[in-house]
Design a protein around this motif. Structure first.
Motif, mmCIF file in Angstrom:
data_model
loop_
_atom_site.group_PDB
_atom_site.id
_atom_site.type_symbol
_atom_site.label_atom_id
_atom_site.label_comp_id
_atom_site.label_asym_id
_atom_site.label_seq_id
_atom_site.Cartn_x
_atom_site.Cartn_y
_atom_site.Cartn_z
ATOM 1 N N ALA A 140 0.831 -1.205 0.000
ATOM 2 C CA ALA A 140 0.000 0.000 0.000
ATOM 3 C C ALA A 140 0.866 1.255 0.000
ATOM 4 O O ALA A 140 0.620 2.213 -0.746
ATOM 5 N N LEU A 141 1.899 1.262 0.822
ATOM 6 C CA LEU A 141 2.783 2.415 0.895
ATOM 7 C C LEU A 141 3.524 2.624 -0.427
ATOM 8 O O LEU A 141 3.669 3.760 -0.904
ATOM 9 N N THR A 142 3.969 1.536 -1.040
ATOM 10 C CA THR A 142 4.650 1.637 -2.333
ATOM 11 C C THR A 142 3.737 2.226 -3.393
ATOM 12 O O THR A 142 4.147 3.079 -4.199
ATOM 13 N N LEU A 143 2.489 1.801 -3.389
ATOM 14 C CA LEU A 143 1.515 2.324 -4.353
ATOM 15 C C LEU A 143 1.276 3.816 -4.155
ATOM 16 O O LEU A 143 1.179 4.575 -5.123
ATOM 17 N N ILE A 144 1.207 4.245 -2.899
ATOM 18 C CA ILE A 144 0.996 5.664 -2.608
ATOM 19 C C ILE A 144 2.172 6.496 -3.100
ATOM 20 O O ILE A 144 1.989 7.573 -3.690
ATOM 21 N N GLU A 145 3.381 6.003 -2.881
ATOM 22 C CA GLU A 145 4.548 6.766 -3.310
ATOM 23 C C GLU A 145 4.633 6.834 -4.831
ATOM 24 O O GLU A 145 5.017 7.862 -5.398
ATOM 25 N N GLU A 146 4.277 5.756 -5.513
ATOM 26 C CA GLU A 146 4.255 5.808 -6.980
ATOM 27 C C GLU A 146 3.181 6.772 -7.459
ATOM 28 O O GLU A 146 3.399 7.546 -8.407
ATOM 29 N N ALA A 147 2.021 6.730 -6.819
ATOM 30 C CA ALA A 147 0.946 7.662 -7.190
ATOM 31 C C ALA A 147 1.414 9.099 -7.026
ATOM 32 O O ALA A 147 1.147 9.961 -7.888
ATOM 33 N N SER A 148 2.109 9.389 -5.946
ATOM 34 C CA SER A 148 2.602 10.738 -5.688
ATOM 35 C C SER A 148 3.574 11.188 -6.766
ATOM 36 O O SER A 148 3.483 12.310 -7.286
ATOM 37 N N ALA A 149 4.499 10.311 -7.129
ATOM 38 C CA ALA A 149 5.488 10.658 -8.153
ATOM 39 C C ALA A 149 4.827 10.910 -9.502
ATOM 40 O O ALA A 149 5.166 11.868 -10.213
ATOM 41 N N LEU A 150 3.862 10.070 -9.851
ATOM 42 C CA LEU A 150 3.165 10.235 -11.130
ATOM 43 C C LEU A 150 2.348 11.514 -11.151
ATOM 44 O O LEU A 150 2.344 12.254 -12.150
#
Length: 222
Positions: free
Chosen positions: A185-195
């Motif tokens: 979940a945390l990895t997905l949030i960080e990728e979402a933020s970068a995108l």
């Protein structure tokens, strides 16, 4: 075909009828004008929906539903499955987002997905799958929600639609947390933020920040 081209074709149909005695040309003119009306109704409906998202406290504008219904009817009569699929998607979103009524939204979204798939309209497919995933999530069917959102995300990556991918990743993060996959979940949030940052998708950033905070605090299911 552009609006100007459709207007020109309608004008030529008029001339064929009046000056050439071709009565059938009037039906062709009606089709060109119906296509313009359908596109305009859909566009106006989308603008009204954006206004709702901006000012939710004002409530639903009844014109929005009428515009999407009119667009769907016109596209259906024209045999334009791509257009009808998009209009039905917006009808589904209106039920889900504005009226909080997944029972009414899901049939429209499923039919939208069916028509968009047949027309190879992958953008509308991605939207329909996203909102079907939201409906599954809200019903507590997390595996099904994840499958829908992952399919939508794959389409959006293929379409080079990073803002749409970021929005989906937030939903997938909530699902991952609900399935005790906190690190994912945390990895997905960080990728979402970068995108979102790279795409200047400022409208998505608050939901990303909210999800990150929720994760830090134990991330209860959304």
């Amino acid at each position: 075909m552009s609006v100007d081209e459709r207007f020109e074709r309608a004008r030529l149909c008029y001339e064929r009828s009046v000056f050439g005695g071709d009565a059938a040309a009037l039906a062709a003119a009606d089709q060109e004008l119906d296509a313009i009306e359908a596109d305009l109704a859909l566009s106006r409906g989308r603008v009204l929906h954006a206004r709702f998202l901006e000012r939710r406290a004002d409530g639903e504008d009844p014109r929005e539903s009428a515009l999407f219904e009119r667009a769907a009817e016109l596209y259906r009569n024209l045999g334009d499955e791509r257009g009808e699929g998009e209009a039905l998607f917006w009808i589904g979103v209106l039920h889900q987002v504005i009226r909080d009524d997944d029972a009414a939204a899901v049939p429209a979204l499923e039919r939208s997905l069916e028509l968009a798939t047949g027309a190879d309209d992958r953008r509308t497919m991605s939207y329909a799958l996203r909102h079907l995933g939201i409906a599954e999530h809200r019903a507590g069917r997390l595996d099904r929600a994840r499958e829908r959102l992952e399919r939508s995300t794959r389409l959006r990556r293929d379409l080079d639609f990073p803002a749409g991918v970021a929005a989906n990743l937030v939903g997938l993060a909530y699902i991952a947390a609900g399935q005790d996959r906190r690190d994912e979940a945390l990895t997905l949030i960080e990728e979402a933020s970068a995108l979102a940052e790279a795409a200047a998708a400022k409208g998505i950033i608050p939901s990303i920040d909210e999800a990150r905070t929720a994760l830090t605090n134990g991330f209860p299911p959304a």
